[in-house]
Design a protein around this motif. Sequence first.
Motif, PDB file in Angstrom:
ATOM      1  N   CYS A  49      -0.240 -26.238  20.233  1.00 11.86           N
ATOM      2  CA  CYS A  49      -0.552 -25.252  19.411  1.00 11.86           C
ATOM      3  C   CYS A  49      -0.142 -25.697  18.111  1.00 11.86           C
ATOM      4  O   CYS A  49       1.017 -25.579  17.818  1.00 11.86           O
TER       5      CYS A  49
ATOM      6  N   GLY B 155       0.069 -23.713  15.578  1.00  7.10           N
ATOM      7  CA  GLY B 155       0.692 -22.370  14.878  1.00  7.10           C
ATOM      8  C   GLY B 155       2.036 -22.282  15.064  1.00  7.10           C
ATOM      9  O   GLY B 155       2.852 -22.155  14.511  1.00  7.10           O
ATOM     10  N   CYS B 156       2.473 -22.791  16.629  1.00  7.86           N
ATOM     11  CA  CYS B 156       3.738 -22.638  16.804  1.00  7.86           C
ATOM     12  C   CYS B 156       4.529 -23.921  17.631  1.00  7.86           C
ATOM     13  O   CYS B 156       5.698 -23.806  17.828  1.00  7.86           O
TER      14      CYS B 156
ATOM     15  N   CYS C  51      -3.127 -18.092  21.869  1.00  8.67           N
ATOM     16  CA  CYS C  51      -2.071 -19.058  22.348  1.00  8.67           C
ATOM     17  C   CYS C  51      -1.211 -18.272  23.256  1.00  8.67           C
ATOM     18  O   CYS C  51      -0.770 -17.151  22.615  1.00  8.67           O
TER      19      CYS C  51
ATOM     20  N   CYS D  80       2.379 -18.015  20.521  1.00  6.68           N
ATOM     21  CA  CYS D  80       2.240 -17.153  19.548  1.00  6.68           C
ATOM     22  C   CYS D  80       1.214 -16.202  19.148  1.00  6.68           C
ATOM     23  O   CYS D  80       1.271 -15.324  18.361  1.00  6.68           O
TER      24      CYS D  80
HETATM   25 ZN   LIG Z   1       1.124 -20.982  19.384  1.00  5.69          ZN
END
Ligand SMILES: [Zn+2]
Length: 245
Positions: free
Chosen positions: A202, A204-205, A226, A229
């Motif tokens: 992911c 994002g995280c 996800c 996150c």
């Molecule tokens: Zn994530």
Amino acid sequence: MSLYMKQIEQLVTLQRVDDEIVKLEQTLEATPKELARLEEKLQTLLDQEQKIKDHIDILEKQKSKLETDIEADNSKIKKSKNKLMMVENTKEYHAMLREMDNLEKTNRMREEELASLAEDLQTQNNLLQGVNEQVEKMRAQVEDKREHMQSELKEADQQLSGLHDQRENAKEVVPTPILKRYEFIRSRLNNPVIVPVAEGICCGCNISIPPQKFNELQRGEQIFNCPNCQRLIYWEEHFPKNGDQ
Ligand SMILES: [Zn+2]
């Protein structure tokens, strides 16, 4: 393009639009503040300028008083010198000499005072010139900002209304529950709200998606979060270009 792909695409658009809206709103807020800050600086400089001018005024008055006094006593001395020739009484003669002597002494002190005043005046005038230059520069900056602000704000307003239209269009494609998830995440997490998953991770995280979930994601049928996150995710290979955004 499948419905799923359209939805993801519109979510990414929505996010881009929302980011731009935030940026524009910051500009709309920051510009008048910036102008106020410049105006405050200008006012401080003008106050400084006024103080120096007041000081110069006082010095000039002292100077002209000294010059008047010197001139007055000089003409007294001159008159006394003329009279001196005609004085016959020795006592009177000495008295006059003493008086002239005193007048000359006083004037010498005044001349010294004048010289130091002239120095002070020079210093203050130099200061004034420096502040004057700063005032002119700041005034130009304020004028410039004022002129640009109007067009800047107008342009931002127009962009904002355009973005709100784009936002409405994007919202039409995304199903309400997903939209609500988007808004929920947006209100709680740092940007971005929707992120690609690259090689199972992911963006994002930076944590791996479980293989099972990743397989489902690659099928491109359903919008997932996800598990770590909670951001909305899509497989980057579905949108090779959007991966960089
Ligand atoms: Zn994530």
